[in-house]
Design a protein around this motif. Structure first.
Motif, short mmCIF file in Angstrom:
data_model
loop_
_atom_site.label_atom_id
_atom_site.label_comp_id
_atom_site.label_asym_id
_atom_site.label_seq_id
_atom_site.Cartn_x
_atom_site.Cartn_y
_atom_site.Cartn_z
N ILE A 221 0.84 -1.21 0.00
CA ILE A 221 0.00 0.00 0.00
C ILE A 221 0.87 1.25 0.00
N ASP A 222 2.00 1.20 0.70
CA ASP A 222 2.88 2.37 0.79
C ASP A 222 3.67 2.62 -0.49
N THR A 223 4.05 1.55 -1.18
CA THR A 223 4.99 1.70 -2.29
C THR A 223 4.42 1.39 -3.67
N ALA A 224 3.35 0.61 -3.73
CA ALA A 224 2.84 0.18 -5.03
C ALA A 224 2.15 1.32 -5.76
N PRO A 225 2.17 1.29 -7.09
CA PRO A 225 1.44 2.29 -7.86
C PRO A 225 -0.06 2.20 -7.58
#
Length: 330
Positions: A221-225
């Motif tokens: 959730i923090d890093t994915a597009p």
């Protein structure tokens, strides 16, 4: 899955509705294979947790809407029903989804959907063992044909060292077996617990079972597009919640066997969607294996014909007609 109490009457008034609902289910289930394949960079456990969490929320909303519209309360499993519900939750919404997600990081969506279609044969075998159904010659012939198809698919999708993609095939087979066990496990419970209610609890239990992957999901959730996050939401809303609801609407007006046969169209729809959206198709030998697997399933599901004339003659010989008593001439 269970639907509002007015669903059967709507299906009766609209003869085309069951076919529309069945078609909706097939397309959404096929799209799940494509969506999972698209999310190859998302860890399998995190993807399973995200999907089941979204699905649980949507199913809870379905139950709330049903309660408001029909004033029908939720049916909570009791006593002995909890064990199969928990089993289905852990296996179907936990192990199945993680295994399938991991498999599609190794093999294409079309091949995965073909392999999952051996589930009807596994279900047939388990039904013989645990539900008392009688085996027949076609079952064993179908098993042999379908197994040949699986071997061809595994050979076609194996890499040069014969390891990487073969593991993907084995993971899909694990998912198929787990799904089949879940179907056999939940069947008796559905006579006492409505399908929507049972699916909600099973999906909730599957979410709890996937909680060990919560750290991975937070990282995603923090890093994915944003696109990947929307794909996860799509999986939870449509193939998980909406598809099971549309399947239930179709089931109110169609027999389970007739509706079940339609799932054989899922691999074809998946291949078409994967070709349109992912520009990938399985190797040609995998197509041959997929066709053999489906043919094997069809053979295994055929019931032997009964000879009614001969049986009727034998019955007449062993059981003469009763003598009718009454007034003469009547």
């Amino acid at each position: 899955m269970s639907t509002p109490m007015s669903a059967p009457s709507r299906a009766t008034r609209l003869p085309a509705l069951p076919l529309v609902m069945a078609g909706t289910t097939l397309v959404l289930w096929a799209s799940a294979f494509v969506a999972i394949r698209h999310l190859q960079d998302v860890p399998p456990g995190a993807l399973a947790l995200g999907r089941t969490a979204v699905g649980t929320v949507v199913l809870a909303l379905f139950l709330l809407v049903r309660r408001i519209r029909t004033r029908r309360p939720m049916v909570v499993p009791r006593g002995r029903d909890w064990l199969p519900v928990v089993t289905v939750g852990v296996l179907w919404f936990g192990v199945y989804m993680v295994a399938l997600n991991a498999a599609e990081q190794r093999i294409d969506a079309g091949t995965a959907s073909m392999l999952v279609q051996i589930s009807p044969i596994v279900i047939a075998v388990l039904a013989v063992l645990f539900l008392g159904e009688r085996p027949h010659r076609g079952l064993f012939i179908g098993l042999a044909v379908a197994f040949t198809g699986v071997v061809l698919i595994g050979f076609a999708t194996s890499s040069g060292d014969g390891r990487g993609d073969l593991l993907g095939v084995l993971l899909v087979l694990l998912a198929a077996v787990v799904y089949s066990v879940s179907v056999i496990t939940q069947k008796p419970v559905l006579a006492r617990v409505p399908a929507l209610d049972m699916t909600f609890f099973a999906c909730l239990i599957g979410t709890v079972a996937c909680l060990p992957f919560s750290g991975q999901l937070v990282s995603v959730i923090d890093t994915a597009p944003a696109g990947n996050l929307w794909w996860i939401v799509y999986l939870g809303v449509f193939p998980t919640a909406v598809a099971f609801t549309s399947w239930a609407v179709a089931l109110t007006a169609m027999s389970a066997s007739s509706l079940g046969v339609t799932t054989y169209l899922v691999p074809l729809i998946t291949v078409l969607l994967a070709w349109l959206l992912l520009s990938e198709t399985p190797p040609w030998l995998a197509f041959v294996g997929g066709v053999l697997s489906l043919v094997g399933v069809g053979i295994a599901r055929r019931r032997p014909r009964v000879e009614p004339a001969r049986r009727s003659h034998e019955d007449d010989a062993s059981h003469p007609p009763p003598v009718r008593r009454g007034r003469p001439g009547r």
